[in-house]
Design an enzyme around this catalytic site. Sequence first.
Site, short mmCIF file in Angstrom:
data_model
loop_
_atom_site.label_atom_id
_atom_site.label_comp_id
_atom_site.label_asym_id
_atom_site.label_seq_id
_atom_site.Cartn_x
_atom_site.Cartn_y
_atom_site.Cartn_z
N ASP A 283 66.87 38.38 -5.64
CA ASP A 283 67.39 37.65 -6.79
C ASP A 283 68.64 38.41 -7.24
OD1 ASP A 283 68.02 36.60 -9.26
OD2 ASP A 283 66.13 37.15 -10.23
N LYS B 15 78.67 37.96 -11.10
CA LYS B 15 78.20 36.66 -10.62
C LYS B 15 79.00 35.51 -11.24
CE LYS B 15 73.73 34.30 -10.07
NZ LYS B 15 72.30 34.40 -10.40
N GLU C 189 67.65 29.15 -7.24
CA GLU C 189 66.75 29.93 -8.11
C GLU C 189 65.55 29.11 -8.61
OE1 GLU C 189 69.49 31.55 -10.97
OE2 GLU C 189 70.44 32.81 -9.45
N ASP D 182 65.31 28.36 -17.44
CA ASP D 182 65.69 29.74 -17.16
C ASP D 182 66.64 30.25 -18.25
OD1 ASP D 182 66.77 32.12 -16.23
OD2 ASP D 182 67.14 31.40 -14.20
P1 ADP Z 1 69.54 37.39 -15.94
O1 ADP Z 1 68.79 36.33 -15.23
O2 ADP Z 1 70.63 36.86 -16.80
O3 ADP Z 1 70.00 38.46 -15.01
P2 ADP Z 1 67.04 38.23 -17.25
O4 ADP Z 1 66.33 37.02 -16.85
O5 ADP Z 1 66.57 39.51 -16.69
O6 ADP Z 1 68.60 38.12 -17.02
O7 ADP Z 1 66.98 38.32 -18.85
C1 ADP Z 1 67.50 39.37 -19.58
C2 ADP Z 1 67.37 39.05 -21.06
O8 ADP Z 1 65.99 38.99 -21.43
C3 ADP Z 1 67.99 40.10 -21.96
O9 ADP Z 1 68.75 39.45 -22.97
C4 ADP Z 1 66.79 40.79 -22.60
O10 ADP Z 1 67.08 41.28 -23.91
C5 ADP Z 1 65.80 39.66 -22.66
N1 ADP Z 1 64.42 40.13 -22.78
C6 ADP Z 1 63.74 40.93 -21.93
N2 ADP Z 1 62.50 41.17 -22.38
C7 ADP Z 1 62.37 40.48 -23.55
C8 ADP Z 1 61.32 40.33 -24.52
N3 ADP Z 1 60.13 40.92 -24.35
N4 ADP Z 1 61.55 39.55 -25.60
C9 ADP Z 1 62.75 38.96 -25.77
N5 ADP Z 1 63.77 39.06 -24.91
C10 ADP Z 1 63.59 39.82 -23.81
MG MG Z 2 67.93 35.24 -13.79
#
Ligand code: ADP
Ligand code: MG
Length: 644
Positions: free
Chosen positions: A11, A77, A176, A226
């Site tokens: 991913d 990205k 995805e 997502d």
């Molecule tokens: P991406 O797909 O954009 O790479 P992610 O799916 O990993 O990112 O999401 C990251 C986001 O999720 C960040 O903004 C982070 O603060 C938020 N996040 C992670 N854990 C929690 C949680 N327990 N509660 C709320 N937000 C969260």
């Molecule tokens: Mg993601």
Amino acid sequence: MAAPELIVGIDLGTTFSLIAYVDEGGPQVIRDENGDGRVPSVLAVTPQPDGPPRVTIGWEARRHAVENARSTVYSVKRLIGKSLADLQAELPFLSYAVTAGPRDTVQVEIGGRRYTPEEISACILRELRDRAERHLGRAVRKAVITVPAYFDDAQRQATRDAGQAAGLEVVRIVNEPTAAALAYGLGVRGASGATPAAGVIPLPLPGCGTRAGDAAPGSQTVAVYDLGGGTFDISVLRIEAGVFQVLSTAGDTRLGGDDFDRALIGLVGDEIGRAHGLSISSPATKQALRTLAERVKIRLSEHAAAEFELDLGRDRVYRRTVTRAEFEQLTAPLVERTLALCAQALKDAGLTPADVQQAILVGGSTRIPYVRQRVAEFFGRPAYTALNPDEVVALGAAIQASILAGQRPDMLLLDVTPLSLGIETLGGAMGKLILRNTTIPCRATEMFTTFVDGQTAIQFTVLQGERELAADCRRLGQFELRDLPPMPAGLPKVEVEFLIDANGILNVTARELRSGRQAGIQIVPNRGLTRAEVERMTRESLVQARADIDAHRRIDLRNQVAFDTHKTEQMLAKVGDRLPPAERERIVADIAALRRLADEAADLDALHQALTAFGHRTLRLAELGISAALREESGAGGPPGGAG
Ligand code: ADP
Ligand code: MG
């Protein structure tokens, strides 16, 4: 037989990237020593006095982002496969320099050197590949990489090129949302030809709750919601016979967890401004505030309130408690924007929320309870949340990879439950609700109560296995039913429901019927379970059957002794003075003797007999107790010993 070819699933995310593979236990994300599977998609270039600049990837690069804003590249990205003209709206948000490259591409300029987005992505991919090689102890040469469903050909090709530059043959680029659906086992049966475990009679797959509508029987419509760090995507998929079709997508490339952080930063900034006349301008303070805001946000996903304190210097302290309700009010407009996009995507597909059989939650920000709640309200059903939302896409990529490698995913994609499911009951016994080989979808309920007076919380442990003792079963998950009004032992009525849907996802709900309190958990029961393990667990249960039944009976008898003796003591305290002193003393002695016997519990038949005899010998006391209780209930309760 040669070992199956290894293909990993990747991913490659905007904020975080992950790598996963499939082994006998199913798909696994490869984690670092802290148990974290995420690698920040960040690259930092640090000039060295002697020699070429040092390039770091991941957490270290992310930590350097504050001091080295112009030499830290994140969110690459957003650039891949794009031209400078495409990126006009994007550029003001990036702190590093982006310039035009050859053939309508862009380049990132750091310290006088230019990097293509593919090169930077390749560095991240190489970091992931190294992680996998270290973990697996073998070369990793082939990968499946995921991209957003809306990526065009140029963006997909650029992602392939990045893979190649990282020394990976990109066997397939997968959407995805498709990967997320695969992670939940949707569409995998048709694609893999997985066969049920030995001895299990295959049954036709039920229609997965298909409604009269345009979805053909056996096909299902799935929405993948997502919400990541900086972007929101909604995709509507049709899955039929293992084939995934993207019906529509919608989204916002500037809407994600960062906006939830910003909402909190705004609140704090305003208040500090008003109270202390300070405005936050230095990059270091801004970054500190951003880190704090994210921590508060994450805490509020678990707790009803989060407290923090900021030392502003010169004896000025800003102290604040943010409640979940306040945070929800602050961020509700963000959530509503995602739902408007969901409505848009459905409209584009010619569907309504009711046509969607399942919504899958992906992305870290879907851990926010209010997001879950509103998505469930929008689609009219709870969404799939059983898998870690950060990891779903990587897990699905690994499943796609294993299918392409011709590896039979030994994940037990069955139309029956391969092992029994239940909960741990008092004393460590396994209380089965759904027996092995039950056809799915299925549902079972059972009533439970408390054994302690005034108990306000009950812990539930979900178990899988054939053995009678919890310790010999697989523990699938735990949750707590909280805030029960205090009641005497035995009075609460707790209904536990096990519901397995057509995709094999288990929803466990516990509901206290008098107070209406409820709590629950969602689990993929067969995750990480191998055929060999099913066979072992089933075999052991047969071998241990006699001992297990005795052990379970011992627990039940001990619970009964504890309950009966406790109730008897309570009655003695209440109405004991109506008994002749000799009888009272005898009952006290009986209680002690019965407890001693239960502790020793050598002979279960003897214990059973003693318990029955105890019941007979305390009959008179029980009658007095019941009469007193009845008098109290009818309002005629006098002081004990007053009458009779
Ligand atoms: P991406 O797909 O954009 O790479 P992610 O799916 O990993 O990112 O999401 C990251 C986001 O999720 C960040 O903004 C982070 O603060 C938020 N996040 C992670 N854990 C929690 C949680 N327990 N509660 C709320 N937000 C969260
Ligand atoms: Mg993601």
